[in-house]
Design a protein around this motif. Structure first.
Motif, PDB file in Angstrom:
ATOM      1  N   ALA A  55      -3.242 -12.210   5.160  1.00  0.00           N
ATOM      2  CA  ALA A  55      -3.869 -10.902   4.890  1.00  0.00           C
ATOM      3  C   ALA A  55      -5.207 -11.094   4.171  1.00  0.00           C
ATOM      4  CB  ALA A  55      -2.932 -10.042   4.057  1.00  0.00           C
ATOM      5  N   SER A 101       3.160  -2.639   8.879  1.00  0.00           N
ATOM      6  CA  SER A 101       2.828  -3.997   8.417  1.00  0.00           C
ATOM      7  C   SER A 101       3.758  -4.519   7.318  1.00  0.00           C
ATOM      8  CB  SER A 101       1.380  -4.043   7.949  1.00  0.00           C
ATOM      9  OG  SER A 101       0.553  -3.675   9.019  1.00  0.00           O
ATOM     10  N   PHE A 102       4.362  -3.604   6.542  1.00  0.00           N
ATOM     11  CA  PHE A 102       5.328  -4.037   5.524  1.00  0.00           C
ATOM     12  C   PHE A 102       6.751  -3.626   5.925  1.00  0.00           C
ATOM     13  CE2 PHE A 102       1.344  -3.979   3.119  1.00  0.00           C
ATOM     14  CZ  PHE A 102       1.390  -5.210   2.488  1.00  0.00           C
ATOM     15  N   ILE A 106      16.184 -12.783   5.381  1.00  0.00           N
ATOM     16  CA  ILE A 106      15.399 -12.474   6.589  1.00  0.00           C
ATOM     17  C   ILE A 106      16.261 -12.579   7.854  1.00  0.00           C
ATOM     18  CG2 ILE A 106      13.465 -13.305   8.046  1.00  0.00           C
ATOM     19  CD1 ILE A 106      12.221 -12.175   5.621  1.00  0.00           C
ATOM     20  N   TYR A 148      18.515  -9.282  -4.419  1.00  0.00           N
ATOM     21  CA  TYR A 148      17.068  -9.569  -4.436  1.00  0.00           C
ATOM     22  C   TYR A 148      16.331  -8.437  -5.153  1.00  0.00           C
ATOM     23  CZ  TYR A 148      16.860 -13.444  -1.003  1.00  0.00           C
ATOM     24  OH  TYR A 148      16.963 -14.642  -0.349  1.00  0.00           O
ATOM     25  N   VAL A 166       2.824 -10.333   9.651  1.00  0.00           N
ATOM     26  CA  VAL A 166       4.033 -10.521  10.484  1.00  0.00           C
ATOM     27  C   VAL A 166       3.733  -9.732  11.751  1.00  0.00           C
ATOM     28  CG1 VAL A 166       6.533 -10.161  10.642  1.00  0.00           C
ATOM     29  CG2 VAL A 166       5.474 -10.605   8.419  1.00  0.00           C
ATOM     30  N   LEU A 192      10.293  -6.373   0.448  1.00  0.00           N
ATOM     31  CA  LEU A 192      10.589  -6.287  -0.988  1.00  0.00           C
ATOM     32  C   LEU A 192       9.425  -6.785  -1.847  1.00  0.00           C
ATOM     33  CD1 LEU A 192      14.315  -7.419  -1.070  1.00  0.00           C
ATOM     34  CD2 LEU A 192      13.422  -5.264  -1.935  1.00  0.00           C
ATOM     35  N   GLY A 193       8.458  -7.441  -1.214  1.00  0.00           N
ATOM     36  CA  GLY A 193       7.357  -8.008  -1.999  1.00  0.00           C
ATOM     37  C   GLY A 193       6.052  -7.255  -1.837  1.00  0.00           C
ATOM     38  N   ARG A 214      20.322  -8.053  -0.199  1.00  0.00           N
ATOM     39  CA  ARG A 214      19.216  -7.131  -0.502  1.00  0.00           C
ATOM     40  C   ARG A 214      19.389  -6.560  -1.914  1.00  0.00           C
ATOM     41  NH1 ARG A 214      14.461  -4.784   2.082  1.00  0.00           N
ATOM     42  NH2 ARG A 214      13.986  -2.976   0.826  1.00  0.00           N
ATOM     43  N   MET A 223      -3.410  -9.421  -3.915  1.00  0.00           N
ATOM     44  CA  MET A 223      -4.627  -9.329  -3.104  1.00  0.00           C
ATOM     45  C   MET A 223      -5.733  -8.583  -3.861  1.00  0.00           C
ATOM     46  SD  MET A 223      -3.279  -8.920   0.780  1.00  0.00           S
ATOM     47  CE  MET A 223      -2.296  -7.450   0.641  1.00  0.00           C
ATOM     48  N   THR A 261       0.692 -13.304   2.642  1.00  0.00           N
ATOM     49  CA  THR A 261      -0.403 -12.860   1.776  1.00  0.00           C
ATOM     50  C   THR A 261      -1.671 -13.664   2.053  1.00  0.00           C
ATOM     51  OG1 THR A 261       1.380 -12.551   0.176  1.00  0.00           O
ATOM     52  CG2 THR A 261      -0.849 -12.185  -0.618  1.00  0.00           C
ATOM     53  N   THR A 278      12.556  -2.527   4.476  1.00  0.00           N
ATOM     54  CA  THR A 278      11.152  -2.584   4.051  1.00  0.00           C
ATOM     55  C   THR A 278      10.915  -3.812   3.173  1.00  0.00           C
ATOM     56  OG1 THR A 278      10.912  -0.217   4.189  1.00  0.00           O
ATOM     57  CG2 THR A 278       9.404  -1.331   2.688  1.00  0.00           C
TER      58      THR A 278
END
Ligand code: HEM
Length: 506
Positions: free
Chosen positions: A320, A445-446, A116, A130, A377, A454-455, A127, A463, A317, A452
């Motif tokens: 959200a 939002s992502f 991050i 990951y 975020v 990754l999760g 990246r 969700m 999460t 972008t």
């Protein structure tokens, strides 16, 4: 005597004018007021408690880009933008010129060199590594089974308990514990069991909360001030230092336990460990030459990775899900449609596999709508390496600060239309009943471009599983009279939580 009276009158007039100015002038006008020395800082601090709504108003009347001026030499000037053309330029087409920068790393220093906070080559290699870990089939299976198990063994008994007792519970707290346990299992393989009827306090979770608060204050204070506070050990900075020590200690515990576990498995060929899907095992076994990382066998690297992933996947999460259930409580028709869709696709029989979740188009739209209006975020920060001119015509100097306000972006009428403030899952459905894609420079939002999230797929799946389970089996009622408002923080949580009562559906 006469001169004292004159002074008193002058002070009174000045007081009256100031009061009148602050009470009756339009709030966003106040925010834009540029004072001689402190410039817009007093207005920022006065507006801080309602900063999200101010940001929407100010950006709307400023054609989506607003240059904020802080006190001279305090390094607080920033260009705030939600113009999609600027976002596309910064995040994608001119990505290499826009980094997070050393000032960002300074503010987020407790997260060390995690994905991050880093830029350039180190970020690129992180990246790649990951991506390889998260996209492994084994990890995908592990994450699906972990989420389903936590839901059945954690959330369901907890909601049953409160339904039986008839007492209220803070749903945001429940989701925070659920996502904390889940992400910690995915990262380390160990379950902290914070989600239980006793609702125990977890020191790592508490330290993360303190750090979130501290980081926000670092954004709205001159750098020298919070540095001084940190040095003296005062206020939020004292909590930051304490939290940092907790991070070091708890992560060291997880890392040494995992190293032991891997060592044991090599001796006894323990199948459960050898096949373990957690990310820490993968990072410890990482092929160092392939990803050219600084020092992947180093505990500091593992500590930063654990913390960064918890930061990325826990509160995001949970936030959200909380706003989603709040929006549902205000929109009972949407609840009925989600339930009908779950029945039509017979999700309870077909199971929670990704292909079944993909059929829940309306639910997908409702979740996108929730994170559009309440992006977990809620702001992004970038800094140009070389000076540049943005598509909006604003010039940005090298090393200057650009803030992208995601909360305001999701509410811009110029971007989303006159009904921007309405919760309308239908916005996300095509005429043929499929999922409508919105470009990421509009639906940020992502995040967008090479950085972008990754999760995203893990979060959406999590969700959906939670939403279907709860909506099919429970009626959730928000306790009346509570104030629902966003808290100040790096993640958009609810300031006073979300108290609900729950009953079991027949
Ligand atoms: C609703 C849930 C989520 C939302 C809204 C979300 C949103 C975001 C955003 C906006 C960013 C960019 C942050 C920045 O650059 O400052 C990001 C990055 C990231 N997210 Fe997520 N996220 C969510 C869940 C997750 C989960 C569950 C994981 C992990 C399992 C995750 C992993 C990451 C990672 C690793 C990055 C860094 C990407 C990079 O810099 O290259 N996120 N996410």
């Amino acid at each position: 005597m006469a001169s004292i009276s004159l002074l008193q009158v002058s002070v009174a007039i000045l007081g009256f004018l100031t009061l009148h100015y602050f009470l009756f002038k339009k709030p966003h006008g106040r925010f834009r007021r540029n004072w001689p020395v402190l410039r817009m800082l007093p207005a920022l601090h006065m507006a801080l408690h309602r900063i999200y709504d101010y940001s929407v108003k100010i950006l709307e009347i400023s054609n989506m880009t607003f240059p904020f001026k802080g006190p001279r030499f305090a390094g607080m000037d920033m260009l705030i933008t939600v113009d999609p053309a600027n976002i596309h330029h910064i995040m994608t087409s001119n990505f290499s010129n826009y980094i997070k920068g050393p000032a960002f790393q300074d503010v987020f220093d407790v997260f060390g060199d995690g994905i991050i906070t880093t830029d350039s080559e180190l970020w690129k290699n992180l990246r790649k590594s990951y991506q390889a870990m998260i996209h492994r089939q084994e990890f995908q299976r592990f994450s699906m089974s972990t989420m389903t198990r936590k839901l059945k063994d954690g959330i369901v008994p907890l909601l049953d308990h409160f339904a039986e007792k008839g007492t209220s519970v803070d749903l945001q707290d429940v989701f925070g514990r659920f996502t904390f346990d889940t992400i910690l299992i995915l990262i380390t393989g160990y379950d902290p069991r914070s989600l239980s009827i006793e609702m125990p306090e977890d020191e790592l979770a508490k330290a993360l909360d303190d750090v979130g608060e501290g980081i926000l204050y670092r954004h709205v204070k001159p750098r020298f001030l919070w540095k001084l506070q940190n040095w003296v050990g005062f206020g939020e900075e004292k909590k930051m230092t304490r939290a940092n020590a907790t991070f070091d200690r708890v992560c060291a515990k997880y890392i040494s336990a995992k190293r032991e576990e891997i060592k044991r498995s090599q001796v006894v060929t323990d199948i459960s460990v050898a096949e373990s899907g957690d990310l820490l095992t993968s990072f410890i076994k990482l092929n160092t030459t392939k990803y050219k990382l600084l020092n992947p066998s180093d505990d500091k690297f593992l500590r930063d990775t654990i913390l960064t992933l918890i930061l990325a996947g826990r509160d995001t999460t949970a936030s959200a899900l909380s706003w989603f259930f709040w929006l549902l409580s205000e929109n009972p028709k949407v609840v009925a449609k989600i339930r009908q869709e779950a029945i039509n696709t017979d999700i309870s029989r077909t199971g929670n596999g990704q292909e079944h979740l993909d059929k829940l188009v309306y639910l997908h739209g409702a979740l996108c709508e929730a994170v559009r209006l309440y992006p977990p975020v809620c702001f992004g920060r970038k800094s140009p390496i070389k000076s540049d001119v943005l598509p909006s015509g604003h010039k940005v100097d090298a090393n200057s600060k650009i803030i992208i306000c995601l909360y305001a972006l999701g509410r811009m009428r110029a971007v989303w239309g006159e009904d921007a403030l309405q919760f309308k899952p239908e916005r996300w459905i095509t005429e043929n009943g499929g999922i409508k894609h919105e470009p990421s420079f509009k639906f940020l939002s992502f995040n967008a471009g090479p950085r972008t999230c990754l999760g995203k797929h893990i979060a959406m799946a999590q969700m959906k599983i939670v939403a279907v389970e709860i909506l099919q089996n429970y009626d959730i009622k928000v306790v009346q009279g509570q104030k629902i408002e966003p808290a100040l923080g790096i993640i958009l949580s609810m300031k006073h939580g979300l108290r609900i009562t729950v009953t079991k559906r027949c």
